[in-house]
Enzyme design. Structure first.
Site, PDB file in Angstrom:
ATOM      1  N   LYS A  24       0.838  -1.209   0.000  1.00  0.00           N
ATOM      2  CA  LYS A  24       0.000   0.000   0.000  1.00  0.00           C
ATOM      3  C   LYS A  24       0.869   1.253   0.000  1.00  0.00           C
ATOM      4  O   LYS A  24       0.672   2.158  -0.800  1.00  0.00           O
ATOM      5  CB  LYS A  24      -0.916   0.033   1.238  1.00  0.00           C
ATOM      6  N   ARG A  99      -9.207   0.703   9.001  1.00  0.00           N
ATOM      7  CA  ARG A  99      -8.844  -0.685   9.283  1.00  0.00           C
ATOM      8  C   ARG A  99      -9.962  -1.415  10.000  1.00  0.00           C
ATOM      9  O   ARG A  99      -9.861  -2.619  10.225  1.00  0.00           O
ATOM     10  CB  ARG A  99      -7.572  -0.728  10.131  1.00  0.00           C
ATOM     11  N   ARG A 138      11.621  -5.884   4.552  1.00  0.00           N
ATOM     12  CA  ARG A 138      11.397  -4.430   4.386  1.00  0.00           C
ATOM     13  C   ARG A 138      12.440  -3.623   5.166  1.00  0.00           C
ATOM     14  O   ARG A 138      12.766  -3.941   6.296  1.00  0.00           O
ATOM     15  CB  ARG A 138      10.004  -4.065   4.874  1.00  0.00           C
ATOM     16  N   ARG A 171      11.821  -1.852  10.651  1.00  0.00           N
ATOM     17  CA  ARG A 171      10.800  -1.396  11.589  1.00  0.00           C
ATOM     18  C   ARG A 171      10.714  -2.350  12.766  1.00  0.00           C
ATOM     19  O   ARG A 171      10.808  -3.561  12.588  1.00  0.00           O
ATOM     20  CB  ARG A 171       9.431  -1.341  10.886  1.00  0.00           C
ATOM     21  N   ARG A 182       0.155  -9.199  13.282  1.00  0.00           N
ATOM     22  CA  ARG A 182      -0.468  -8.114  12.498  1.00  0.00           C
ATOM     23  C   ARG A 182      -1.336  -8.688  11.383  1.00  0.00           C
ATOM     24  O   ARG A 182      -2.413  -8.174  11.111  1.00  0.00           O
ATOM     25  CB  ARG A 182       0.617  -7.200  11.921  1.00  0.00           C
TER      26      ARG A 182
HETATM   27  P1  ADP Z   1       2.317  -1.888   3.222  1.00  0.00           P
HETATM   28  O1  ADP Z   1       2.347  -0.389   3.176  1.00  0.00           O
HETATM   29  O2  ADP Z   1       1.084  -2.450   2.555  1.00  0.00           O
HETATM   30  O3  ADP Z   1       2.502  -2.458   4.596  1.00  0.00           O
HETATM   31  P2  ADP Z   1       4.863  -1.688   1.798  1.00  0.00           P
HETATM   32  O4  ADP Z   1       4.496  -0.794   0.662  1.00  0.00           O
HETATM   33  O5  ADP Z   1       5.669  -1.105   2.894  1.00  0.00           O
HETATM   34  O6  ADP Z   1       3.547  -2.423   2.367  1.00  0.00           O
HETATM   35  O7  ADP Z   1       5.628  -2.949   1.172  1.00  0.00           O
HETATM   36  C1  ADP Z   1       6.122  -3.996   2.006  1.00  0.00           C
HETATM   37  C2  ADP Z   1       7.468  -4.467   1.481  1.00  0.00           C
HETATM   38  O8  ADP Z   1       7.275  -5.158   0.239  1.00  0.00           O
HETATM   39  C3  ADP Z   1       8.490  -3.363   1.200  1.00  0.00           C
HETATM   40  O9  ADP Z   1       9.764  -3.822   1.555  1.00  0.00           O
HETATM   41  C4  ADP Z   1       8.381  -3.133  -0.313  1.00  0.00           C
HETATM   42  O10 ADP Z   1       9.613  -2.681  -0.868  1.00  0.00           O
HETATM   43  C5  ADP Z   1       8.032  -4.542  -0.815  1.00  0.00           C
HETATM   44  N1  ADP Z   1       7.134  -4.532  -1.988  1.00  0.00           N
HETATM   45  C6  ADP Z   1       6.088  -3.699  -2.224  1.00  0.00           C
HETATM   46  N2  ADP Z   1       5.471  -4.015  -3.387  1.00  0.00           N
HETATM   47  C7  ADP Z   1       6.138  -5.094  -3.883  1.00  0.00           C
HETATM   48  C8  ADP Z   1       6.000  -5.908  -5.061  1.00  0.00           C
HETATM   49  N3  ADP Z   1       5.041  -5.677  -5.958  1.00  0.00           N
HETATM   50  N4  ADP Z   1       6.862  -6.928  -5.227  1.00  0.00           N
HETATM   51  C9  ADP Z   1       7.824  -7.174  -4.320  1.00  0.00           C
HETATM   52  N5  ADP Z   1       8.035  -6.462  -3.204  1.00  0.00           N
HETATM   53  C10 ADP Z   1       7.194  -5.430  -2.972  1.00  0.00           C
HETATM   54  P1  AMP Z   2       1.241   0.369   9.067  1.00  0.00           P
HETATM   55  O1  AMP Z   2       2.376   1.327   8.906  1.00  0.00           O
HETATM   56  O2  AMP Z   2       0.058   0.732   8.215  1.00  0.00           O
HETATM   57  O3  AMP Z   2       1.680  -1.065   8.874  1.00  0.00           O
HETATM   58  O4  AMP Z   2       0.738   0.505  10.569  1.00  0.00           O
HETATM   59  C1  AMP Z   2       1.603   0.219  11.650  1.00  0.00           C
HETATM   60  C2  AMP Z   2       0.803   0.085  12.933  1.00  0.00           C
HETATM   61  O5  AMP Z   2       0.151   1.335  13.248  1.00  0.00           O
HETATM   62  C3  AMP Z   2      -0.334  -0.933  12.898  1.00  0.00           C
HETATM   63  O6  AMP Z   2       0.106  -2.253  13.148  1.00  0.00           O
HETATM   64  C4  AMP Z   2      -1.249  -0.401  14.006  1.00  0.00           C
HETATM   65  O7  AMP Z   2      -0.736  -0.709  15.283  1.00  0.00           O
HETATM   66  C5  AMP Z   2      -1.127   1.108  13.817  1.00  0.00           C
HETATM   67  N1  AMP Z   2      -2.144   1.621  12.871  1.00  0.00           N
HETATM   68  C6  AMP Z   2      -1.924   2.150  11.639  1.00  0.00           C
HETATM   69  N2  AMP Z   2      -3.087   2.511  11.073  1.00  0.00           N
HETATM   70  C7  AMP Z   2      -4.062   2.193  11.959  1.00  0.00           C
HETATM   71  C8  AMP Z   2      -5.483   2.298  11.945  1.00  0.00           C
HETATM   72  N3  AMP Z   2      -6.159   2.799  10.893  1.00  0.00           N
HETATM   73  N4  AMP Z   2      -6.170   1.882  13.037  1.00  0.00           N
HETATM   74  C9  AMP Z   2      -5.523   1.374  14.105  1.00  0.00           C
HETATM   75  N5  AMP Z   2      -4.184   1.232  14.175  1.00  0.00           N
HETATM   76  C10 AMP Z   2      -3.464   1.645  13.114  1.00  0.00           C
END
Ligand code: ADP
Ligand code: AMP
Length: 227
Positions: A24, A99, A138, A171, A182
């Site tokens: 995302k 969420r 990541r 992270r 998660r």
């Molecule tokens: P989210 O925001 O949904 O938690 P991220 O955008 O941070 O996910 O992506 C999670 C990890 O996967 C990151 O390390 C990113 O570089 C990698 N990633 C994202 N999209 C792809 C893809 N299409 N193929 C492979 N790796 C990806």
């Molecule tokens: P994310 O960066 O989207 O993976 O979010 C990291 C963490 O932040 C999640 O695991 C939750 O603990 C908190 N968080 C992010 N967005 C929300 C949301 N919309 N509602 C509740 N907790 C959230």
């Protein structure tokens, strides 16, 4: 009120849905820079608050560390205030919010208060096995927040951000146990959200197989079809 009859500009309010690690944030950053609309990630807001040791950060930290959701009453207020800011009036991308159904209902109310509506809910679908690979590899820049992956999207120089030269870190919630929690915490809630936005008539789904650029092509084509 939108004044699209005066300016032929891009104006779209969208949310990106998907389990943790779906991509995302990666896609939202690219869409944000292509169309010049703000990318609002609740996770980023919480992480900044934790880094700056603000009262919000103190409230959110224990939930985030355990992979649990921050309570709705905290999260909704933050999003409401952010969406009222001036830069959101020509559109926005919400990443990581809503969420829960409660958050989705609140977002609907916020849109009404702002005399606007959501145009697109984009669900990025990824098999669970792939999510774990994505999350465990990541890396994020501790200065600018850019996201990398040790295998799928590595930086030019190991451990260093291509964009700003900052240090890349893992992270604290991307550890194996927290990752699994998660995914569990979000699975059923995400299914309910998909149903909610399908009923609203604005749901689009893309399969996030393929690399980041390939997925970006799918995302932009959905955005273009729905603008
Ligand atoms: P989210 O925001 O949904 O938690 P991220 O955008 O941070 O996910 O992506 C999670 C990890 O996967 C990151 O390390 C990113 O570089 C990698 N990633 C994202 N999209 C792809 C893809 N299409 N193929 C492979 N790796 C990806
Ligand atoms: P994310 O960066 O989207 O993976 O979010 C990291 C963490 O932040 C999640 O695991 C939750 O603990 C908190 N968080 C992010 N967005 C929300 C949301 N919309 N509602 C509740 N907790 C959230």
């Amino acid at each position: 009120m939108k004044d699209s009859w005066i300016r032929e500009e891009f104006e779209m309010n969208m949310i990106f849905l998907g389990l943790p690690g779906a991509g995302k944030g990666t896609q939202a950053k690219k869409v944000s820079s292509k169309y010049n609309i703000p990318h609002i990630a609740t996770g980023d807001i919480f992480r900044n608050a934790i880094k700056n040791e603000t009262p919000l950060g103190k409230k959110a930290k224990s939930f985030i560390d355990q992979g649990e959701l921050v309570p709705d009453e905290v999260t909704i207020g933050i999003v409401r205030n952010r969406l009222k800011e001036d830069d959101c009036k020509d559109g926005f991308i919400l990443d990581g919010f809503p969420r829960t159904i409660n958050q989705a209902e609140a977002l609907k109310d916020i849109m009404e208060e702002l005399n606007t509506k959501l145009d697109l809910a984009l669900f990025i679908k990824v098999p669970e096995k792939e999510l774990i690979k994505r999350l465990s590899g990541r890396r994020v820049c501790e200065d600018c927040g850019a996201t990398y992956h040790v295998e799928f999207n590595p930086p030019e120089k190991e451990g260093i951000c291509d964009k700003c030269g900052g240090n890349l870190i893992q992270r604290s919630d991307d550890t194996e146990d927290t990752v699994k929690n998660r995914i569990e915490v979000n699975k059923e809630k995400t299914e309910k959200l998909i149903e909610f936005y399908d009923n609203e008539g604005i749901l689009q789904t893309i399969e996030s197989s393929g690399g980041i650029e390939e997925v970006f092509k799918k995302v932009t084509s959905v955005v273009e079809e729905n603008r």
